[in-house]
Design a protein around this motif. Structure first.
Motif, PDB file in Angstrom:
ATOM      1  N   ARG A  29      -3.515  -0.710  -8.040  1.00  0.00           N
ATOM      2  CA  ARG A  29      -3.130   0.670  -8.350  1.00  0.00           C
ATOM      3  C   ARG A  29      -1.891   1.082  -7.545  1.00  0.00           C
ATOM      4  N   ASP A  30      -1.878   0.749  -6.262  1.00  0.00           N
ATOM      5  CA  ASP A  30      -0.728   1.107  -5.432  1.00  0.00           C
ATOM      6  C   ASP A  30       0.525   0.355  -5.873  1.00  0.00           C
ATOM      7  N   ARG A  41       1.819   2.008  -8.911  1.00  0.00           N
ATOM      8  CA  ARG A  41       2.424   3.307  -8.571  1.00  0.00           C
ATOM      9  C   ARG A  41       3.839   3.115  -8.033  1.00  0.00           C
ATOM     10  N   GLN A  87       0.839  -1.193   0.000  1.00  0.00           N
ATOM     11  CA  GLN A  87       0.000   0.000   0.000  1.00  0.00           C
ATOM     12  C   GLN A  87       0.876   1.247   0.000  1.00  0.00           C
ATOM     13  N   TRP A  88       0.372   2.279  -0.646  1.00  0.00           N
ATOM     14  CA  TRP A  88       1.113   3.531  -0.713  1.00  0.00           C
ATOM     15  C   TRP A  88       1.298   4.124   0.678  1.00  0.00           C
TER      16      TRP A  88
END
Length: 314
Positions: free
Chosen positions: A241-242, A245, A205-206
């Protein structure tokens, strides 16, 4: 869902490896003629952190002595080291030395004994706060590293090939501790730090519980020298998505390695809503194979010399 991946999936990883003659050897180390391979039994170990936590862990000894890759597995929130058992056994079969703790507040690692007063306290996962998650990085992983350092000095593994496998909470801890490791100043009496050579981040996780990974990704060693395999399910959460990224940030510093024998950054997206260690227990996802191959290709088969290490007081 991830629409466009600018890196190889695991199939691509195998294709690149095969082209250069890397996967022709069997993954398991061959036994001596007429002998069965001897895989040591797992050991239950107690490790005390600097703040008095009685950290419980299982150690799966390697079989390659100073060529054994040490692998530290960090589970996700409200899980335990037991979630990694099948993967730990599979990696031990390759000769690696695997250490699987219950992180603070989880499993059997809930009891503190004050180092001075002897006072006893308990911590449960449900009561953990941001400071407790930071202490996983600051105290738990450092104590686990100290255990591996002792085994390194006994010639049982090569700490200079350290690999961290983290899921969700554990991925945050792995990334942030890798940045600490690569930021450690050199010692006049021997090597310190720059030991993490591989990261397997499952559903990273970001930002986890207010703890971001951006600063870790800005650390020069982490962003350009550590091999990284990112794994995430594509459906239902922001995990994919994370992961993309994080990949895109790291990819900026490795453009010349993509689709080459030196590729050291991979993103593996599975069509599932499962995340974290739940992905490991799903047979149809078959994550053991790419993780084993990644560690073999990017860590075990690289040249990272062994050395005895200074043992510092806590």
């Amino acid at each position: 869902m991830i629409a466009r991946l600018r890196i190889l999936t695991f199939a691509g990883l195998l294709a690149v490896a095969s082209c250069y003659g890397i996967v022709e050897r069997a993954l398991a180390q061959p036994a001596a003629p007429g002998a069965e391979p001897q895989i040591p039994e797992p050991e239950l170990v107690d490790i005390r952190t600097r703040d008095g936590l009685q950290l419980k862990a299982t150690f799966y000894p390697g079989t390659l002595q100073e060529k054994s890759v040490p692998i530290l597995m960090l589970h996700d929130f409200k899980s335990s080291g037991a979630a990694f058992q099948p993967l730990a056994l599979a990696l031990q079969e390759q000769g690696h030395a695997v250490l699987v703790p219950d992180l603070r507040g989880h499993g059997s690692s809930t009891r503190f004994v004050h180092p001075i007063t002897g006072a006893v306290a308990e911590l449960q996962a449900a009561n953990m706060r941001k400071a407790d998650f930071l202490r996983i990085v600051r105290f738990d992983i450092e104590a686990l590293r100290r255990f591996l350092l002792e085994r390194n000095n006994l010639g049982e593994l090569n700490l200079n090939m350290l690999c961290l496998i983290g899921a969700e909470m554990g991925a945050m801890a792995a990334l942030n501790w890798a940045a600490m490791d690569w930021s450690a100043p050199p010692l006049p009496v021997g090597k310190q730090g720059q030991d993490v050579k591989g990261l397997v981040l499952i559903s990273p996780q970001w930002s986890y519980e207010g703890i971001p990974v951006k600063a870790a990704l800005d650390q020069p060693g982490v962003r350009s020298l550590v091999s990284v395999l990112l794994i995430a399910g594509q459906r239902g959460t922001g995990a994919a998505r994370d992961a993309e990224r994080i990949h895109d940030i790291l990819a900026r510093f490795r453009p010349d390695r993509e689709n080459t024998p030196n590729q050291d950054l991979y993103l593996l997206a599975r069509d599932t809503s499962l995340q974290g260690t739940q992905m490991l227990s799903a047979p149809d996802l078959n994550l053991t194979t790419p993780i084993v191959q990644f560690i073999k290709l990017r860590v075990a088969e690289q040249e990272f010399p062994w050395s005895e290490r200074p043992v510092l007081r806590q």
